[in-house]
Design an enzyme around this catalytic site. Structure first.
Site: not given
Ligand code: NAD
Length: 266
Positions: A45-46, A123-124, A162, A165-167, A186
């Site tokens: 993916d990277g 991704n983000e 996925t 964000n999911k983490s 957090a």
């Protein structure tokens, strides 16, 4: 077809990319790095993320296909032992594609003479303060929504939902949903400080603006890119006008991909 084979620096990927180039040439394609119609990535993916950023200036003119040399990825459909099938499917290509939303990021600075920076993310993007608690005002469509205190914020695309964000506790969004997700990292929540505390999904005609109240060093990420920033005034996030196009030769059902990656066989 003019094809670029983009690989990571692992020896398996280098060898596989070499073999793939030979097969593509033998099938009548040309190898073209500067102006390809199709980009085949070899790695994970990277690697696909890196190729996306390499060709981000011409996304509407090309499509991507991912070959993975490790585990099945979210952007990589073909396995390393399937090169012949991949080349054959490219020979029968009719230009089909699926496309997914991208994140448009604009960073503006306190010093108004400094140009606004513009990025696209697949991704983000995240923002974190380097040295202490981040305090930012979060606006949705120009209306103040909350004052955030905590480690940081993540704004992700549906295909990026996925990933980081999911983490961070965000929801997994089907990529056909044209929306962005804001997820807290957090947050401080007590009787004095209050944020929504849950991920938030905004519609395609809305945007998020994060205003920095305290001048300091911030780390802004755009996919795998780390930008150390000072003097930021605000960051605006919205769905980009551009989309990423994937050649749909081997389009895996999204929820099957999620299940394979995170749950496995029952
Ligand atoms: P990396 O090599 O550390 O890869 C991180 C992992 O994220 C890899 O296993 C990769 O397969 C996976 N990944 C990437 N995109 C994904 C997606 N859309 N859905 C599911 N998994 C995905 O870092 P990199 O290769 O430079 O990739 C950068 C990406 O790594 C960032 O965009 C971010 O989403 C992710 N990341 C995640 C965490 C985390 O989950 N805590 C931390 C840092 C970065």
């Amino acid at each position: 077809m003019k094809i670029s084979v983009f690989h990571n620096q692992q020896s398996t990927s280098i060898l596989l990319a070499r073999e793939l180039r030979k097969k593509l040439l033998a099938a009548g394609n040309s190898i073209c790095e500067s102006d390809p119609e199709l980009v085949v990535t070899v790695g994970g993916d990277g690697t696909l993320l890196a190729a996306f950023h390499r060709y981000a200036h011409k996304l509407n003119e090309l499509r991507f296909v991912g070959v993975h040399t490790g585990h099945l990825g979210f952007y990589t459909d073909w396995r390393d032992y399937e090169l012949d099938e991949l080349v054959e499917s490219l020979s029968n290509d009719q230009g089909e594609s699926v496309s997914y939303p991208l994140l448009d990021i604009k960073i503006s600075y306190q010093d108004v003479s400094r140009d606004t920076q513009h990025f696209l993310a697949l991704n983000e993007s995240t923002i974190k303060r380097m040295n202490s608690t981040m305090v930012t005002d979060v606006y949705i469509k120009d209306e103040l929504f909350e004052r955030f205190r905590g480690d940081g914020l993540s704004i992700s695309t549906p295909t990026g939902s996925t990933a980081y964000n999911k983490s961070a506790g965000g929801a997994v969004l089907h990529p056909r949903i044209n929306a962005l997700q804001l997820t807290e990292i957090a947050s401080l929540n007590n009787r004095v400080y209050r944020t929504l505390g849950s991920p938030l999904i905004i519609a395609s005609d809305e945007w998020i603006r994060i205003e920095i109240s305290e001048e300091d060093e911030y780390l802004v990420t755009v996919d795998q890119l780390n930008l150390h920033q000072s003097n930021i005034a605000a960051i605006q996030y919205k769905i980009a006008a551009e989309r990423i196009h994937f050649a749909s030769y081997r389009h895996t059902h999204f929820w099957r991909r999620v299940k394979d990656a995170f749950i496995g066989e029952l």
